[in-house]
Write an enzyme that holds these catalytic residues in place. Structure first.
Site, PDB file in Angstrom:
ATOM      1  N   ASP A 168       0.841  -1.209   0.000  1.00 16.26           N
ATOM      2  CA  ASP A 168       0.000   0.000   0.000  1.00 16.26           C
ATOM      3  C   ASP A 168       0.868   1.248   0.000  1.00 16.26           C
ATOM      4  O   ASP A 168       2.093   1.162   0.059  1.00 16.26           O
ATOM      5  CB  ASP A 168      -0.942  -0.012   1.225  1.00 16.26           C
ATOM      6  CG  ASP A 168      -0.147   0.087   2.531  1.00 16.26           C
ATOM      7  OD1 ASP A 168       0.842  -0.638   2.660  1.00 16.26           O
ATOM      8  OD2 ASP A 168      -0.522   0.896   3.395  1.00 16.26           O
ATOM      9  N   HIS A 476       1.359  -8.875  -3.700  1.00 18.08           N
ATOM     10  CA  HIS A 476       0.387  -7.828  -3.374  1.00 18.08           C
ATOM     11  C   HIS A 476       1.177  -6.548  -3.168  1.00 18.08           C
ATOM     12  O   HIS A 476       1.615  -6.227  -2.062  1.00 18.08           O
ATOM     13  CB  HIS A 476      -0.385  -8.203  -2.103  1.00 18.08           C
ATOM     14  CG  HIS A 476      -1.472  -7.235  -1.765  1.00 18.08           C
ATOM     15  ND1 HIS A 476      -2.761  -7.366  -2.202  1.00 18.08           N
ATOM     16  CD2 HIS A 476      -1.428  -6.085  -1.052  1.00 18.08           C
ATOM     17  CE1 HIS A 476      -3.487  -6.359  -1.747  1.00 18.08           C
ATOM     18  NE2 HIS A 476      -2.695  -5.566  -1.050  1.00 18.08           N
ATOM     19  N   ASP A 526       0.870 -17.471  -4.336  1.00 14.85           N
ATOM     20  CA  ASP A 526       1.499 -16.399  -5.131  1.00 14.85           C
ATOM     21  C   ASP A 526       0.416 -15.702  -5.954  1.00 14.85           C
ATOM     22  O   ASP A 526       0.376 -15.821  -7.190  1.00 14.85           O
ATOM     23  CB  ASP A 526       2.589 -16.982  -6.057  1.00 14.85           C
ATOM     24  CG  ASP A 526       3.298 -15.874  -6.838  1.00 14.85           C
ATOM     25  OD1 ASP A 526       4.008 -16.200  -7.814  1.00 14.85           O
ATOM     26  OD2 ASP A 526       3.130 -14.678  -6.482  1.00 14.85           O
TER      27      ASP A 526
HETATM   28  O1  G3I Z   1       0.705 -11.635  18.132  1.00 13.82           O
HETATM   29  C1  G3I Z   1      -0.334 -12.554  17.813  1.00 13.82           C
HETATM   30  C2  G3I Z   1       0.013 -13.945  18.316  1.00 13.82           C
HETATM   31  O2  G3I Z   1       0.037 -13.946  19.723  1.00 13.82           O
HETATM   32  C3  G3I Z   1      -0.986 -14.972  17.784  1.00 13.82           C
HETATM   33  O3  G3I Z   1      -0.586 -16.269  18.161  1.00 13.82           O
HETATM   34  C4  G3I Z   1      -1.019 -14.844  16.253  1.00 13.82           C
HETATM   35  C5  G3I Z   1      -1.918 -15.856  15.598  1.00 13.82           C
HETATM   36  O4  G3I Z   1      -3.260 -15.485  15.822  1.00 13.82           O
HETATM   37  O5  G3I Z   1      -1.457 -13.530  15.884  1.00 13.82           O
HETATM   38  C6  G3I Z   1      -0.486 -12.560  16.305  1.00 13.82           C
HETATM   39  O6  G3I Z   1      -0.942 -11.283  15.933  1.00 13.82           O
HETATM   40  C7  G3I Z   1      -0.901 -11.057  14.540  1.00 13.82           C
HETATM   41  C8  G3I Z   1       0.024  -9.866  14.289  1.00 13.82           C
HETATM   42  O7  G3I Z   1       0.014  -9.523  12.898  1.00 13.82           O
HETATM   43  C9  G3I Z   1       1.460 -10.184  14.701  1.00 13.82           C
HETATM   44  O8  G3I Z   1       1.974 -11.211  13.960  1.00 13.82           O
HETATM   45  C10 G3I Z   1      -2.309 -10.741  14.066  1.00 13.82           C
HETATM   46  O9  G3I Z   1      -3.082 -11.928  14.149  1.00 13.82           O
HETATM   47  C11 G3I Z   1      -2.265 -10.292  12.615  1.00 13.82           C
HETATM   48  O10 G3I Z   1      -3.543  -9.850  12.201  1.00 13.82           O
HETATM   49  C12 G3I Z   1      -1.287  -9.123  12.471  1.00 13.82           C
HETATM   50  O11 G3I Z   1      -1.209  -8.840  11.107  1.00 13.82           O
HETATM   51  C13 G3I Z   1      -0.645  -7.564  10.778  1.00 13.82           C
HETATM   52  C14 G3I Z   1      -1.515  -7.022   9.622  1.00 13.82           C
HETATM   53  O12 G3I Z   1      -0.961  -5.797   9.160  1.00 13.82           O
HETATM   54  C15 G3I Z   1      -2.947  -6.800  10.040  1.00 13.82           C
HETATM   55  O13 G3I Z   1      -2.989  -5.889  11.066  1.00 13.82           O
HETATM   56  C16 G3I Z   1       0.782  -7.774  10.291  1.00 13.82           C
HETATM   57  O14 G3I Z   1       1.608  -8.127  11.383  1.00 13.82           O
HETATM   58  C17 G3I Z   1       1.304  -6.500   9.663  1.00 13.82           C
HETATM   59  O15 G3I Z   1       2.559  -6.778   9.039  1.00 13.82           O
HETATM   60  C18 G3I Z   1       0.339  -5.989   8.582  1.00 13.82           C
HETATM   61  O16 G3I Z   1       0.838  -4.764   8.199  1.00 13.82           O
HETATM   62  C19 G3I Z   1       0.237  -4.223   7.018  1.00 13.82           C
HETATM   63  C20 G3I Z   1      -0.122  -2.790   7.377  1.00 13.82           C
HETATM   64  O17 G3I Z   1      -1.164  -2.800   8.330  1.00 13.82           O
HETATM   65  C21 G3I Z   1      -0.544  -2.009   6.132  1.00 13.82           C
HETATM   66  N1  G3I Z   1       0.518  -2.085   5.120  1.00 13.82           N
HETATM   67  C22 G3I Z   1       0.742  -3.462   4.716  1.00 13.82           C
HETATM   68  C23 G3I Z   1       1.280  -4.242   5.904  1.00 13.82           C
HETATM   69  C24 G3I Z   1       1.698  -5.641   5.519  1.00 13.82           C
HETATM   70  O18 G3I Z   1       0.587  -6.443   5.212  1.00 13.82           O
HETATM   71  O1  9MR Z   2      -3.498  -3.382   0.201  1.00 12.91           O
HETATM   72  C1  9MR Z   2      -3.905  -3.484   1.563  1.00 12.91           C
HETATM   73  C2  9MR Z   2      -2.785  -4.183   2.358  1.00 12.91           C
HETATM   74  O2  9MR Z   2      -1.671  -3.313   2.419  1.00 12.91           O
HETATM   75  C3  9MR Z   2      -3.270  -4.493   3.764  1.00 12.91           C
HETATM   76  O3  9MR Z   2      -2.294  -5.292   4.411  1.00 12.91           O
HETATM   77  C4  9MR Z   2      -4.591  -5.266   3.690  1.00 12.91           C
HETATM   78  C5  9MR Z   2      -5.125  -5.602   5.069  1.00 12.91           C
HETATM   79  O4  9MR Z   2      -5.309  -4.444   5.778  1.00 12.91           O
HETATM   80  O5  9MR Z   2      -5.583  -4.507   2.984  1.00 12.91           O
HETATM   81  C6  9MR Z   2      -5.180  -4.292   1.629  1.00 12.91           C
HETATM   82  O6  9MR Z   2      -6.140  -3.472   1.001  1.00 12.91           O
HETATM   83  C7  9MR Z   2      -7.382  -4.108   0.685  1.00 12.91           C
HETATM   84  C8  9MR Z   2      -8.455  -3.511   1.572  1.00 12.91           C
HETATM   85  O7  9MR Z   2      -8.208  -3.922   2.897  1.00 12.91           O
HETATM   86  C9  9MR Z   2      -9.842  -3.911   1.091  1.00 12.91           C
HETATM   87  N1  9MR Z   2     -10.027  -3.570  -0.315  1.00 12.91           N
HETATM   88  C10 9MR Z   2      -9.039  -4.246  -1.168  1.00 12.91           C
HETATM   89  C11 9MR Z   2      -7.645  -3.814  -0.793  1.00 12.91           C
HETATM   90  C12 9MR Z   2      -6.584  -4.490  -1.645  1.00 12.91           C
HETATM   91  O8  9MR Z   2      -6.594  -5.873  -1.388  1.00 12.91           O
END
Ligand code: G3I
Ligand code: 9MR
Length: 563
Positions: A168, A476, A526
Site C-alpha cells: 500500500d 500484493h 502467489d
Molecule cells: O501476536 C499474535 C500472536 O500472539 C498470535 O498467536 C497470532 C496468531 O493469531 O497472531 C499474532 O498477531 C498477529 C500480528 O500480525 C502479529 O503477527 C495478528 O493476528 C495479525 O492480524 C497481524 O497482522 C498484521 C496485519 O498488518 C494486520 O494488522 C501484520 O503483522 C502486519 O505486518 C500488517 O501490516 C500491514 C499494514 O497494516 C498495512 N501495510 C501493509 C502491511 C503488511 O501487510
Molecule cells: O493493500 C492493503 C494491504 O496493504 C493491507 O495489508 C490489507 C489488510 O489491511 O488490505 C489491503 O487493502 C485491501 C483492503 O483492505 C480492502 N479492499 C481491497 C484492498 C486491496 O486488497
C-alpha cells in the site's frame, strides 16, 4: 565428448523429474553450512556431482526420514557442507537428478543483498524513480505530501519523503521503527562492507554510504512527523486503501493521524540510534536527531498510554502493538538514548523496566533493547544479563533447528502474517549469539533461516522476487500490479506461509481458500489477492537484508566485535 554425453543424459533425466530436493535456490558461500532436504525417502546413495567436471565429488547415504509437522512430510536432511570448491553441482540418486543446480560461490549473496536494500529506493514516496536508477520499473512521482491535514484539526503539515510501508501507499511510524533499527544495526556491525554496496540511487557516488543515504530518505520523513511538543504522529495515509493504481494515480486526500506513545517511542529509539550512526558523516543531522529523540521520549513519559484509535472513516493499517502497554517501546528508546547520551535517567528507567525474552517484531521491541544492552559495555553488569537472556532464546531456537526434519529454526509462534520476517529475525538472534560465543552452530542455524526464505521449504519456493528458480510473480504490491510490467519489482520479500487466512472471503478482492488446514508451511499463495501471505513490507525486507549481508560479511572475513 564424454562430458557432453553425460550432461545431455542428465538434462534428459532432470527434465522428466518433478520432485527435486529443496535447498537455498540462490546458492551457498563456500564457507557456509550447506544443507539439502531430500524428499525421495530412498536410502540409496546420493551422489553430488560437479556438472562441469562431470565427476562425483561426494557420495552419502541419506539418513532415515523424519517428519516435519509444519508440512506433514517425511524427509531426509543431508549435509554437503564439506564441499567448498566454487562451482555448480547436482544431486543424483539411482542415476536420476533429484535437485536443480546447487551453486557454490563466494559472491553468491552480493546481488541479492544489494537488491534487498535497493528495494527501499523503489518504495520511496514523493519522488519519481528515474530509469537510470530504477530501470524498467521507473515511475512518476506520487504523494508529494507537502500539505497534509492533521486528522481532526484544520492544521496542515509538510511531511514528504519516506518509504511506502508495503503493498500500500501508507507511511507508518511504528513499522519504520524496527525496519530502520535493523538497517542501521547492519551498518553498525559491518560498516566497511556496507560502504562497498553500490545501490545506484540518486545519492550514489557522493562519497557517502548508499545504505545510509537510503535510510536518510525515511528518517527525514519521520522527523517531519514530530509535533512541536515532541509527540509523534502515528501514520500518514489516505483514509481508505487505494485501488491497484500507480502512486501518481492515487489522488485521494492523505491525512496525518493522531500522536501515539508507541509512535513516539519507536521514533525516539531510532533517532537516538541514528544520532550515533550519522555522527561522523553528518554531525548536524546527528545533533538534530538526538534532540528529536529526547523530546519524543519526554512526550512519551508525559503521555505513557496514548494508544492509536483508528477513526471510523479510516481503514488503513493500524500498527497498534499488543505488547506490554508500550513498556517494550520504552525499553527500546531508553537503551538507545543511554547508548547515545550516557545520561543516568535512561539507565534508571531501563533498570526499572527490565527486558524479557519477547519479540522481536513491529509490535514488541523488547528484544531490540536486549540486542543493544548485550552488545555494549556501557551498560556494565546489565550487559551480562542481556547476553544471558539472548543466549537463552538463541539456544532454544538452535535446539529447534537441530531437531527439525528440515533443519530449520522455526517455532510455532513464527507462523504468523509476515512469517518470513519472523524466521529472518530468528536468524538475527542466532547471529547475535554467534557474535557473543563464536559458536559456529549458531552461524549454521542462521544460514538455515536464510535457506528457508530462499528455497529450503516444502513449496520449493524462493520468497524473494527475482531470486531463485521459483519466486513470487504476483505479489500484493500496487506498483508491481499497476505498472503493466510482467516482472514484479525485484528484491522484495513476501510475507510467507501461515494459516491466518485473513485474506480469504467472498469479496471480489479476496482469495478463495488456499490453505491446507493448519499445515502452516503450505499455506501460501502467489496471488495478488493474498495480502496475508504475498504482500511485501519494509519490516520484512530489513531482517532478510541484515541476514544476507551479515552472513556474506562473516564468510568473507569481516569481524563484528561488541564495543
Ligand atoms: O501476536 C499474535 C500472536 O500472539 C498470535 O498467536 C497470532 C496468531 O493469531 O497472531 C499474532 O498477531 C498477529 C500480528 O500480525 C502479529 O503477527 C495478528 O493476528 C495479525 O492480524 C497481524 O497482522 C498484521 C496485519 O498488518 C494486520 O494488522 C501484520 O503483522 C502486519 O505486518 C500488517 O501490516 C500491514 C499494514 O497494516 C498495512 N501495510 C501493509 C502491511 C503488511 O501487510
Ligand atoms: O493493500 C492493503 C494491504 O496493504 C493491507 O495489508 C490489507 C489488510 O489491511 O488490505 C489491503 O487493502 C485491501 C483492503 O483492505 C480492502 N479492499 C481491497 C484492498 C486491496 O486488497
Amino acid at each position: 565428448m564424454r562430458l557432453i554425453l553425460f550432461l545431455s543424459s542428465l538434462l534428459f533425466v532432470i527434465s522428466i523429474h518433478a520432485a527435486p530436493a529443496v535447498f537455498n535456490q540462490v546458492g551457498f558461500h563456500p564457507k557456509s553450512t550447506k544443507q539439502i532436504v531430500v524428499r525421495t525417502e530412498s536410502v540409496d546413495t546420493v551422489h553430488i556431482i560437479n556438472i562441469v567436471q562431470g565427476k562425483t565429488v561426494m557420495q552419502l547415504v541419506p539418513p532415515f526420514s523424519k517428519k516435519w509437522d509444519y508440512s506433514e512430510e517425511s524427509v531426509q536432511l543431508i549435509d554437503i557442507s564439506s564441499i567448498k570448491t566454487p562451482g555448480t553441482y547436482l544431486a543424483i540418486q539411482n542415476g536420476v537428478a533429484i535437485s536443480n543446480n546447487i551453486v557454490i560461490d563466494k559472491d553468491v549473496y552480493v546481488d541479492l543483498g544489494k537488491s534487498l536494500l535497493k528495494w527501499f529506493y523503489y518504495q520511496r514516496s514523493s519522488t519519481a524513480l528515474e530509469a537510470k536508477y530504477a530501470g524498467k520499473w521507473a515511475r512518476l512521482a506520487g504523494h508529494p505530501d507537502t500539505s497534509v491535514l492533521i486528522y481532526g484539526t484544520d492544521k496542515k503539515i509538510s511531511s514528504p519523503k519516506g518509504w511506502y510501508d508495503a503493498g500500500d501507499y501508507g507511511k507508518y511510524i511504528v513499522n519504520s521503527g524496527i525496519t530502520v533499527f535493523t538497517l542501521l544495526n547492519l551498518y553498525e556491525h559491518f560498516p566497511k562492507l556496507c560502504d562497498t554496496l553500490q545501490l545506484h540511487i540518486p545519492e550514489s557516488k557522493r562519497g557517502k554510504s548508499d545504505l545510509l543515504s537510503e535510510v536518510r530518505w525515511n528518517l527525514d520523513w519521520m522527523l517531519s512527523m514530530q509535533d512541536a511538543d515532541g509527540g509523534v504522529y502515528h501514520k500518514l495515509t489516505t483514509k481508505k486503501f487505494s485501488g491497484s493504481v500507480m502512486p501518481h494515480q492515487d489522488k485521494a486526500e492523505r491525512v496525518v493521524l493522531p500522536k501515539s506513545t508507541a509512535a513516539s517511542l519507536n521514533f525516539s529509539g531510532v533517532m537516538a540510534q541514528a544520532s550515533r550512526v550519522y555522527k561522523k558523516t553528518d554531525p548536524s543531522f546527528s545533533k538534530k536527531t538526538l534532540v528529536a529523540a529526547e523530546k519524543a521520549y519526554l512526550w512519551a513519559k508525559e503521555h505513557p498510554n496514548v494508544v492509536y484509535e483508528q477513526p471510523q472513516d479510516v481503514n488503513t493499517g493500524t500498527y497498534t502493538p499488543k505488547g506490554e502497554n508500550n513498556l517494550d517501546e520504552f525499553r527500546f528508546a531508553a537503551a538507545e538514548l543511554y547508548e547515545s547520551t550516557k545520561k543516568t535517567i535512561y539507565l534508571k528507567d531501563l533498570n526499572e523496566n527490565l527486558f524479557n525474552a519477547n519479540g522481536p517484531w513491529w509490535g514488541d521491541l523488547n528484544f531490540l533493547s536486549v540486542y543493544r544492552v548485550a552488545s555494549s559495555k556501557a551498560f556494565k553488569e546489565l550487559q551480562k544479563t542481556a547476553q544471558d537472556t539472548l543466549l537463552t532464546v538463541a539456544n532454544r531456537i538452535l535446539e529447534v533447528a537441530k531437531n527439525s526434519a528440515y533443519g530449520l529454526p522455526i517455532e510455532e509462534w513464527n507462523w504468523v502474517w509476515g512469517s518470513n520476517s519472523a524466521v529472518a529475525n530468528n536468524g538475527i538472534i542466532l547471529l547475535y549469539a554467534y557474535y557473543i560465543t563464536q559458536n559456529k552452530d549458531f552461524l549454521g542455524a542462521a544460514q538455515s533461516a536464510l535457506d528457508y526464505v530462499l528455497g529450503r521449504n516444502p513449496l520449493n519456493f524462493s520468497y524473494v522476487s527475482g531470486f531463485g528458480y521459483k519466486s513470487p510473480k504476483n505479489p500484493h504490491h500496487r506498483p508491481s500490479e499497476a505498472d503493466e510490467i510482467d516482472d514484479p519489482v525485484p528484491g522484495m520479500v513476501v510475507g510467507g506461509a501461515h494459516s491466518g487466512k485473513q485474506d480469504v472471503g467472498e469479496e471480489p478482492w479476496q482469495c478463495k481458500d488456499y490453505t491446507a488446514e493448519k499445515i502452516h508451511a503450505l499455506n501460501y499463495t502467489d496471488d495478488r489477492c493474498s495480502y496475508a501471505t504475498n504482500e511485501v513490507a519494509i519490516n520484512w525486507n530489513s531482517p532478510v537484508a541484515y541476514l544476507t549481508i551479515a552472513l556474506q560479511a562473516i564468510y568473507n572475513g569481516y569481524v563484528y566485535k561488541f564495543k
